[in-house]
Each structure stands twice: as C-alpha cells, then as structure tokens.
Design a protein around this motif. Structure first.
Motif, PDB file in Angstrom:
ATOM      1  N   GLU A 313       0.803  -1.221   0.000  1.00  0.00           N
ATOM      2  CA  GLU A 313       0.000   0.000   0.000  1.00  0.00           C
ATOM      3  C   GLU A 313       0.838   1.274   0.000  1.00  0.00           C
ATOM      4  N   HIS A 314       1.923   1.270   0.754  1.00  0.00           N
ATOM      5  CA  HIS A 314       2.749   2.483   0.866  1.00  0.00           C
ATOM      6  C   HIS A 314       4.149   2.150   0.372  1.00  0.00           C
ATOM      7  N   LYS A 315       4.239   1.913  -0.918  1.00  0.00           N
ATOM      8  CA  LYS A 315       5.474   1.429  -1.519  1.00  0.00           C
ATOM      9  C   LYS A 315       6.519   2.537  -1.629  1.00  0.00           C
ATOM     10  N   ARG A 316       7.725   2.094  -1.832  1.00  0.00           N
ATOM     11  CA  ARG A 316       8.843   2.994  -2.087  1.00  0.00           C
ATOM     12  C   ARG A 316       8.665   3.645  -3.470  1.00  0.00           C
ATOM     13  N   THR A 317       8.805   4.942  -3.548  1.00  0.00           N
ATOM     14  CA  THR A 317       8.732   5.665  -4.825  1.00  0.00           C
ATOM     15  C   THR A 317       9.962   6.550  -4.968  1.00  0.00           C
ATOM     16  N   LYS A 318      10.254   6.910  -6.215  1.00  0.00           N
ATOM     17  CA  LYS A 318      11.453   7.704  -6.472  1.00  0.00           C
ATOM     18  C   LYS A 318      11.356   9.104  -5.869  1.00  0.00           C
ATOM     19  N   ASP A 319      10.141   9.652  -5.841  1.00  0.00           N
ATOM     20  CA  ASP A 319       9.981  11.018  -5.359  1.00  0.00           C
ATOM     21  C   ASP A 319       9.679  11.088  -3.861  1.00  0.00           C
ATOM     22  N   PHE A 320       9.669   9.935  -3.154  1.00  0.00           N
ATOM     23  CA  PHE A 320       9.373   9.955  -1.730  1.00  0.00           C
ATOM     24  C   PHE A 320      10.572  10.506  -0.959  1.00  0.00           C
ATOM     25  N   ASP A 321      10.319  11.491  -0.114  1.00  0.00           N
ATOM     26  CA  ASP A 321      11.364  12.111   0.696  1.00  0.00           C
ATOM     27  C   ASP A 321      10.965  12.021   2.163  1.00  0.00           C
ATOM     28  N   PRO A 322      11.631  11.166   2.950  1.00  0.00           N
ATOM     29  CA  PRO A 322      11.258  11.034   4.378  1.00  0.00           C
ATOM     30  C   PRO A 322      11.558  12.286   5.197  1.00  0.00           C
ATOM     31  N   ARG A 323      12.260  13.258   4.602  1.00  0.00           N
ATOM     32  CA  ARG A 323      12.562  14.506   5.311  1.00  0.00           C
ATOM     33  C   ARG A 323      11.679  15.668   4.847  1.00  0.00           C
ATOM     34  N   ALA A 324      10.691  15.380   4.012  1.00  0.00           N
ATOM     35  CA  ALA A 324       9.891  16.453   3.418  1.00  0.00           C
ATOM     36  C   ALA A 324       9.187  17.309   4.469  1.00  0.00           C
ATOM     37  N   MET A 325       8.761  16.679   5.568  1.00  0.00           N
ATOM     38  CA  MET A 325       8.017  17.400   6.611  1.00  0.00           C
ATOM     39  C   MET A 325       8.904  17.860   7.762  1.00  0.00           C
ATOM     40  N   VAL A 326      10.214  17.629   7.656  1.00  0.00           N
ATOM     41  CA  VAL A 326      11.118  18.054   8.729  1.00  0.00           C
ATOM     42  C   VAL A 326      11.179  19.581   8.741  1.00  0.00           C
ATOM     43  N   PRO A 327      10.759  20.241   9.835  1.00  0.00           N
ATOM     44  CA  PRO A 327      10.732  21.709   9.867  1.00  0.00           C
ATOM     45  C   PRO A 327      12.136  22.299   9.927  1.00  0.00           C
TER      46      PRO A 327
END
Length: 405
Positions: A313-327
């Motif tokens: 359901e929540h697969k790895r994608t090229k545009d996924f950034d685990p730091r996107a929401m890091v303030p």
C-alpha cells in the motif's frame, strides 16, 4: 519452592541524619546490613541495594540510585529539539528507537504537524520500534535467565538479537544509539531490500520463540525459582505508577499502543498479553517474564503487518522524501505539553514547556518507566530470601541510564 515470610516494615529504624540509611545500632538481634552493588551483575547496572537481612530473609531493601546520571533534562534544555535526540537515545540505550518515537511525537504534536506525517514514515517508525522492542525484551529475558542459572537461553536470545542489531544498523548507520526517527520524518528511507530481509528474519525467528518457551519459560527449575516470588498485586502496581510488562504481569491489560492509539497502531491487529497466575500467583516473577515473551510474539505480528503495508500500500517511490516534513525551525507556541508512548519497559513520557520565542524548550522533564517500576522493589521483596531478591530485580527489567536520566 520459595515461600514468603511476613516481616513488618519498621521505618523507625531509619537513620534520621541520613534518610534512607539504617544504623547498625537500630537493627534487631540477628539482623545485618548487606550491600548488593553498585558493581554487581545481578543489579542490572550501577544500582546499589542496601538490604537488611535476618539470616537469609530480606527484612527491607533500599535502592540507591544516581551512579549513572545522564543529565538528560538539562542537556535537552540547552539545545533545540532536533539536537536533543542523541541524548534521548542514551537513556534507555537498549530501546533507543522507542524513546526517539515518543520524543518526536511530542514535538510534532506541539507543532501541529502530526497528521501530516506520510503513512510510509509512520509504518517505518512502528516497524523499527517493534524490532527494537524485541531486542529489548531479548536482553531482559536472556539476562534474567542468566541471573538464576540458565546460560543457554541467554546465548540463544543474544544470537537472535544480533540479527536485529545488524538490521537497525543497516537502516540508521549506528549500532545502538540510532538518531533515526526525526521530528517530521526520518533520517533516511529504508535501504533497498530491507523489507525482504526483515521478512526472512521473522520467518527464522518464529520457531526460535517456541524453543525459548520449552527451554526457559516452561522449564521446571525456572518455574520453581520465579512462580509465587515477588508477587505484585494490581492495586499496589497502580499506586506506584508501575507500567509496561510489570503492570500487565499483574493482570491489568493496559498498553498505550491501544489506550492512546498513537501513530498507526490503531490500524494494526495485535493482542495485549497479561499475567494470569498460570504457574503461581498473578503478578509473580514468572508472569512478568511470560508477558515479555508473549509480547515478542505480538511484535512479530505487528512487524509482518508493517512489511505488508510497506510493500503493497505504501510502496517505495522515487519522489518519496522522508525529510519532506522536517521543519527548518522547531518553534512551538508557548505551552505546557505532555506526551507518552509505550516503551518496552512501560510508559515513557516527556513534559515540555515552551515560550514561543525559541526552539529550545524552557523545561524538559522525562517520566522514566524504569524509575517508577524500580520504586516498587522494596514492597515486593520483604519476607523473601536473598536468592529470591536477585530473581525479583531481574523480573523488573530496568535500565539505569533511564532511571538516573
């Protein structure tokens, strides 16, 4: 089988000039003060126990702490939230991922971004936290067996824990103190192939847990050393603020993963094991160890579900950034805030006071589950033998870095 001998606690024997210390002149005939620790393997860290004994019988126990003071709270009040995470790791150093998870949730809730965290990030957090929960319980179970003479199970659980340590090192780059769960996200996404390797480990581990039941938990000698020893009643546990497996061993089904339903735990299917007095009385040493073994099995179920979610359901994608929401700047509004989470040892809580002008908390206070659990030691040890005291200490499962913070 051990039998408790009733002794009446005598607070009048305490030394007024040094509270908590006995004077030899006040001891009754045949009584003796015995120091266990702080340099002793059975105290599970630098803990000193001042034990008043009558022969082999424990009359009273006074824990003395402060030999491993981490100064966590003052460190956290001198640096921004994100820079305090390495200090969080060093409290309960055998369950660093779980401690990070609690601290990070507090900062995210204060910032109001908790609902914006991507689901993939949340499932990865739960995955690594449950792996660390298994590793923490393996340390508790293995060293406990070692305390009362079972050497082989210790070798087995340390062998299996090593697989987890290597996987978490693969994820974070660190072996024990990870700094992996960040405010707003993660240090990095899972390495390619991690989900498959984790699934392989789970299939390897399942039959090993059955072996652990046979060799340790249901072993006749282990049962005789732990059943009916260190009985902690439900009411006494609640009054002392005891949490985690120590509380659930006393028969109360209380787990913050269910009670508070944080992160993605409400979406996962798992049970909350409790002590039933199957081998002795509800709340004895055997029940507490039994709960930890059962929790390992429940963590295995949680990990399997997380792997399925992350691969389907929540697969790895090229545009996924685990730091996107890091303030860029963690500056919550002025408030007092408390957050808690279910660590392997119980409820780990953080109290924050912020002024709205700085990214450094005005006050940071840690509610350490090991500290609260250790406080009940004297009440469940009086009247037992010295050998039973060693079994009782191990059944509590505390880490002194968290007790002294």
């Amino acid at each position: 089988m051990s039998q408790r001998i009733e002794y009446k606690y005598r607070p009048e024997n305490l030394n007024e000039s040094a509270p908590g210390l006995y004077k030899e002149s006040d001891l009754k005939r045949e009584e003796m003060i015995l120091n266990i620790g702080p340099q002793h393997p059975s105290t599970h860290g630098v803990l000193r126990l001042e034990v008043v004994t009558d022969g082999e019988i424990v009359v009273d126990v006074i824990p003395h702490m402060g030999y491993l003071h981490r100064c966590f709270e003052k460190h956290a009040e001198s640096v921004p939230f994100n820079q305090a995470l390495p200090f969080v790791d060093r409290m309960d150093y055998v369950a660093a991922m779980n401690s990070e998870h609690a601290f990070v949730m507090g900062a995210e809730r204060m910032l109001g971004i908790e609902g914006d965290i991507p689901k993939r990030v949340e499932y990865i957090r739960v995955l690594v936290a449950e792996l660390n929960r298994i590793a923490s319980h393996f340390v508790a179970i293995g060293t406990y067996g070692l305390d009362i003479g079972a050497f082989t199970p210790f070798l087995w659980v340390m062998r299996d824990r090593e697989h987890i340590m290597r996987m978490l090192e693969w994820v974070s780059g660190a072996r024990m103190l990870y700094n992996y769960i960040w405010v707003g996200g993660l240090f990095y996404d899972l390495p390619v192939g991690f989900e498959e390797k984790c699934a392989e480990f789970i299939q390897y581990l399942k039959p090993k847990l059955k072996e652990l039941d046979d060799v340790l938990i249901n072993n006749k000698i282990f049962v005789e050393r732990t059943a009916n020893v260190g009985v902690l009643s439900r009411n006494l546990a609640i009054n002392y603020g005891v949490t985690g497996p120590v509380l659930r061993g006393s028969g109360l089904k209380y787990d913050l993963r269910r009670v508070d339903g944080y992160s993605v735990y409400p979406e996962l299917d798992f049970d909350i094991p409790v002590g039933t007095g199957a081998m002795g009385q509800v709340g004895d040493c055997w029940d507490r160890t039994f709960v930890r073994v059962q929790e390992v099995k429940e963590s295995v179920k949680i990990i399997e579900q997380c792997i399925e979610k992350l691969t389907k359901e929540h697969k790895r994608t090229k545009d996924f950034d685990p730091r996107a929401m890091v303030p860029k700047k963690i500056r919550p509004k002025a408030q007092d805030f408390y957050v808690r989470a279910e660590n392997p040892k119980g409820e780990l809580g953080f109290f924050f006071r912020t002024d709205g002008r700085s990214d450094i908390p005005v006050r940071c206070k840690a509610r350490a589950c090991s500290f609260s659990n250790l406080s009940v030691l004297a009440d469940i040890s009086r009247g037992y033998m010295i050998a039973d005291l060693v079994a009782i200490i191990g059944s509590i499962d505390f880490v002194m870095g968290e007790v002294d913070r």
